[in-house]
Design a protein around this motif. Structure first.
Motif, PDB file in Angstrom:
ATOM      1  N   ALA A 295      -3.195  43.244 -17.894  1.00  0.00           N
ATOM      2  CA  ALA A 295      -2.166  44.294 -17.928  1.00  0.00           C
ATOM      3  C   ALA A 295      -2.845  45.706 -18.191  1.00  0.00           C
ATOM      4  O   ALA A 295      -2.295  46.781 -17.363  1.00  0.00           O
ATOM      5  CB  ALA A 295      -1.130  44.032 -18.990  1.00  0.00           C
ATOM      6  N   ALA A 296      -3.567  45.855 -19.077  1.00  0.00           N
ATOM      7  CA  ALA A 296      -4.363  47.076 -19.516  1.00  0.00           C
ATOM      8  C   ALA A 296      -5.109  47.552 -17.899  1.00  0.00           C
ATOM      9  O   ALA A 296      -4.921  48.687 -17.746  1.00  0.00           O
ATOM     10  CB  ALA A 296      -5.489  46.765 -20.537  1.00  0.00           C
ATOM     11  N   LEU A 297      -5.862  46.504 -17.290  1.00  0.00           N
ATOM     12  CA  LEU A 297      -6.572  46.691 -16.219  1.00  0.00           C
ATOM     13  C   LEU A 297      -5.442  47.283 -15.006  1.00  0.00           C
ATOM     14  O   LEU A 297      -6.038  48.175 -14.346  1.00  0.00           O
ATOM     15  CB  LEU A 297      -7.339  45.475 -15.755  1.00  0.00           C
ATOM     16  CG  LEU A 297      -8.722  45.140 -16.305  1.00  0.00           C
ATOM     17  CD1 LEU A 297      -8.942  43.928 -15.992  1.00  0.00           C
ATOM     18  CD2 LEU A 297      -9.737  46.437 -15.996  1.00  0.00           C
ATOM     19  N   GLU A 298      -4.453  46.699 -14.895  1.00  0.00           N
ATOM     20  CA  GLU A 298      -3.488  47.061 -13.740  1.00  0.00           C
ATOM     21  C   GLU A 298      -2.945  48.355 -14.210  1.00  0.00           C
ATOM     22  O   GLU A 298      -2.916  49.305 -13.156  1.00  0.00           O
ATOM     23  CB  GLU A 298      -2.457  45.938 -13.671  1.00  0.00           C
ATOM     24  CG  GLU A 298      -2.653  44.625 -13.344  1.00  0.00           C
ATOM     25  CD  GLU A 298      -1.708  43.554 -13.260  1.00  0.00           C
ATOM     26  OE1 GLU A 298      -1.702  42.890 -12.264  1.00  0.00           O
ATOM     27  OE2 GLU A 298      -1.046  43.639 -14.102  1.00  0.00           O
ATOM     28  N   ALA A 299      -2.675  48.995 -15.724  1.00  0.00           N
ATOM     29  CA  ALA A 299      -2.096  50.001 -15.843  1.00  0.00           C
ATOM     30  C   ALA A 299      -3.165  51.082 -15.520  1.00  0.00           C
ATOM     31  O   ALA A 299      -2.738  52.252 -14.922  1.00  0.00           O
ATOM     32  CB  ALA A 299      -1.827  50.034 -17.541  1.00  0.00           C
ATOM     33  N   VAL A 300      -4.572  50.921 -15.813  1.00  0.00           N
ATOM     34  CA  VAL A 300      -5.488  51.874 -15.515  1.00  0.00           C
ATOM     35  C   VAL A 300      -5.597  52.055 -14.166  1.00  0.00           C
ATOM     36  O   VAL A 300      -5.813  53.131 -13.596  1.00  0.00           O
ATOM     37  CB  VAL A 300      -6.957  51.572 -16.268  1.00  0.00           C
ATOM     38  CG1 VAL A 300      -7.856  52.307 -15.741  1.00  0.00           C
ATOM     39  CG2 VAL A 300      -6.735  51.448 -17.717  1.00  0.00           C
TER      40      VAL A 300
ATOM     41  N   PRO B   5      -6.773  58.759 -16.052  1.00  0.00           N
ATOM     42  CA  PRO B   5      -7.172  57.355 -16.203  1.00  0.00           C
ATOM     43  C   PRO B   5      -8.585  57.075 -16.915  1.00  0.00           C
ATOM     44  O   PRO B   5      -8.649  56.128 -17.564  1.00  0.00           O
ATOM     45  CB  PRO B   5      -7.162  57.148 -14.736  1.00  0.00           C
ATOM     46  CG  PRO B   5      -6.351  58.200 -13.991  1.00  0.00           C
ATOM     47  CD  PRO B   5      -6.505  59.480 -14.878  1.00  0.00           C
ATOM     48  N   GLY B   6      -9.722  57.930 -16.588  1.00  0.00           N
ATOM     49  CA  GLY B   6     -10.933  57.453 -17.240  1.00  0.00           C
ATOM     50  C   GLY B   6     -10.833  57.829 -18.687  1.00  0.00           C
ATOM     51  O   GLY B   6     -11.249  56.813 -19.283  1.00  0.00           O
ATOM     52  N   ARG B   7     -10.149  58.797 -19.196  1.00  0.00           N
ATOM     53  CA  ARG B   7     -10.105  59.094 -20.636  1.00  0.00           C
ATOM     54  C   ARG B   7      -9.227  57.727 -21.400  1.00  0.00           C
ATOM     55  O   ARG B   7      -9.604  57.320 -22.367  1.00  0.00           O
ATOM     56  CB  ARG B   7      -9.297  60.258 -20.958  1.00  0.00           C
ATOM     57  CG  ARG B   7     -10.212  61.550 -20.628  1.00  0.00           C
ATOM     58  CD  ARG B   7      -9.495  62.882 -20.571  1.00  0.00           C
ATOM     59  NE  ARG B   7     -10.325  63.781 -20.399  1.00  0.00           N
ATOM     60  CZ  ARG B   7      -9.802  65.323 -20.369  1.00  0.00           C
ATOM     61  NH1 ARG B   7      -8.411  65.447 -20.656  1.00  0.00           N
ATOM     62  NH2 ARG B   7     -10.750  66.249 -19.992  1.00  0.00           N
ATOM     63  N   TRP B   8      -8.092  57.340 -20.691  1.00  0.00           N
ATOM     64  CA  TRP B   8      -7.403  56.434 -21.253  1.00  0.00           C
ATOM     65  C   TRP B   8      -8.107  54.891 -21.549  1.00  0.00           C
ATOM     66  O   TRP B   8      -8.411  54.282 -22.267  1.00  0.00           O
ATOM     67  CB  TRP B   8      -6.253  56.135 -20.407  1.00  0.00           C
ATOM     68  CG  TRP B   8      -4.853  55.678 -21.200  1.00  0.00           C
ATOM     69  CD1 TRP B   8      -4.941  54.987 -22.447  1.00  0.00           C
ATOM     70  CD2 TRP B   8      -3.561  56.076 -21.252  1.00  0.00           C
ATOM     71  NE1 TRP B   8      -3.839  54.679 -23.014  1.00  0.00           N
ATOM     72  CE2 TRP B   8      -2.741  55.582 -22.347  1.00  0.00           C
ATOM     73  CE3 TRP B   8      -2.876  56.921 -20.405  1.00  0.00           C
ATOM     74  CZ2 TRP B   8      -1.550  55.824 -22.449  1.00  0.00           C
ATOM     75  CZ3 TRP B   8      -1.494  57.095 -20.475  1.00  0.00           C
ATOM     76  CH2 TRP B   8      -0.943  56.513 -21.486  1.00  0.00           C
TER      77      TRP B   8
END
Length: 509
Positions: free
Chosen positions: A328-333, A352-355
């Motif tokens: 889920a985290a990968l899909e969000a990024v 995106p990179g910072r998150w």
């Protein structure tokens, strides 16, 4: 290399727990006895589990939890009949998830620049390999979560690859890990069907709907029919008394007073802290993807439970969530990255990179705190004096003897003796090995342990060895012991009484 790193770290933590005598009869000893039964082509039985909880002697662990997938480990015991084989097997299964996570990252970033996709795959593989939920599970020894992690990853990955038949097969296999995993499979089917419908894939939509219906039906059938057929007593694992005395009354309570869900989920506050930790260690990124829905049944089971063992984040429970949260985290990024590419003039072009970096840093910090720091600390490899004494005393017990042993030392005896853990009820074993100066599960106080030793010495047992608060007793006379009992065919199972200090600290081991 990342798969090798994952194996070495997880195996190292498990081996350290074995060396330092942290793994116990509950649960490593139980699984060892069960899989040894499978290796002898028998139903999985565990005297440690059965005797302590007063189950009948022929009770199968398939009536405790529906985990037939564990039978796949039986051939390993033909190679090496030892509990440490399970530690190795779990580390291998966890490590097998690394290439799957990397493929998931590539699917998520399929439309990004090759360099971005490569960094995403490398970062995801590293976060997974050193994920604190895997380190916690490894620290604890072994659990059926060893299969849940790679199977869940393969199910999700095949869904993203639009290999719908394979995804459905992995979802079916997931249902054999534990009775509640059918609920996870069901929600996966829903997400799969919606995504396939949006992509115009009729086959994917049909298979998704089938999995969505079949998963919960499998769980319902297992819980209402199979487990009772295998001897599970009605309501034995019902831990939701604040909602109702049984599932029916709980459902009625929720329908008439829906706010009770929020009340139960937030009290005590450690439940909220648990959710904050689980999601916060990935910078809340999992909340940005529909895949997060797969975690809802598992989280609900814990926050709505009355059992304090379900609330901290130091057991194996979070490893069930790890594949879901990370995907889920990968899909969000990836979604944030696509938005940035499509809208280059956006207000926060580096968001995106910072998150992603925030999620990487938080997850890494949690891994150091809950596992890596322990692994590299030399003192963590050495057992304290009382546990060393337990190991020395265990070596004096002959092969084939019946034993009541301290929960800590029980896994060292499962391969060569008929061992159960010493508890509140004398069992009349040939040998009794226990501590008298430090409280040991399942006793509530040290006084109870001392009273037990005195009782046995007064009724046919002889003190044959003492050191550092450890006592080894041998039965030399068949004198009746007051209160002695061994479960028989008509035994009524009893539930574990949770110590008062459990569930008060998020990180208390």
């Amino acid at each position: 290399m990342l798969a090798l790193l994952c194996f070495l770290v997880c195996c190292g933590l498990g081996w350290q727990s074995w060396t330092a005598l942290r793994v116990t009869g509950f649960d490593l000893g139980i699984f060892d006895q069960a899989i040894r039964s499978y290796a002898h082509f028998e139903l999985p039985r565990s005297p440690i589990k059965n005797v302590h909880h007063e189950f009948p002697p022929d009770f199968s662990l398939l009536g405790d939890h529906f985990s037939p997938v564990l039978a796949l480990l039986a051939p390993l015991y033909w190679v090496w009949d030892d509990p440490r084989m399970l530690i190795l097997a779990q580390a291998i299964l966890f490590a097998a998830g690394v290439p799957v996570v990397r493929r998931i990252a590539r699917y998520c970033f399929a439309d990004a620049a090759p360099s971005v996709t490569r960094r995403a795959a490398d970062g995801a593989g590293l976060v997974y390999a050193l994920g604190w939920p895997l380190l916690n599970a490894s620290y604890a020894g072994f659990h059926e979560v060893a299969f849940a992690v790679p199977i869940t990853l393969l199910m999700i990955e095949r869904g993203l690859a639009r290999r719908y038949g394979a995804a459905a097969l992995w979802a079916a296999l997931l249902c054999t890990v534990k009775e509640d995993m059918g609920l996870v499979a069901g929600i996966f089917g829903l997400v799969l069907a919606v995504r396939a419908h949006r992509s115009g894939h009729r086959t994917g939509r049909a298979l998704g709907v089938a999995v969505m219906v079949a998963g919960p039906l499998v769980s319902a059938a297992v819980i209402t029919w199979f487990l009772p057929a295998m001897g599970s007593p009605a309501g034995y694992y019902w831990s939701y008394g604040r909602l109702g005395a049984d599932p029916g009354s709980a459902l009625l309570h929720i329908l008439t007073e829906p706010w009770v869900l929020l009340q139960v989920a937030c009290i005590p506050a450690i439940k909220v802290a648990m959710l904050a930790w689980v999601l916060g260690t990935l910078a809340l990124l999992p909340l940005g993807s529909p895949t997060m829905l797969l975690a809802l049944p598992l989280l609900a089971e814990r926050v709505l439970s009355d059992n304090p063992n379900h609330w901290p984040v130091i057991n194996h429970y979070d490893a069930f969530l790890w594949p879901i949260l990370l995907t889920a985290a990968l899909e969000a990024v990836a979604r944030l990255h696509r938005r940035r590419v499509r809208q280059p003039a956006a207000r926060c072009p580096r968001l995106p990179g910072r998150w992603a970096i925030a999620g990487l840093m938080l997850s890494s910090a949690a891994a150091v705190f809950l596992g890596l720091g322990i692994l590299v600390y030399p003192g963590s490899w050495q057992p304290p004096a009382d546990k060393r004494a337990l190991a020395q005393a265990a070596g004096r017990i002959p092969v084939g003897a019946t034993v009541e042993a301290d929960n800590t030392i029980a896994p060292r005896l499962t391969a060569r003796t008929d061992v159960v853990i010493v508890d509140a009820t004398p069992r009349g074993a040939d040998w009794v090995l226990m501590r008298e100066k430090k409280r040991a599960f399942p006793f509530a106080t040290v006084t109870e342990q001392r009273d037990r030793i005195s009782l046995l010495l007064a009724h046919g047992y002889q003190d044959v060895w003492r050191r550092d608060g450890v006592v080894l007793l041998r039965r030399v006379s068949p004198v009746p012991i007051p209160g002695m009992s061994r479960p028989g065919p008509g035994s009524t199972p009893v539930r574990e009484q949770v110590p008062a200090d459990v569930g008060r600290n998020l990180f208390q081991r």
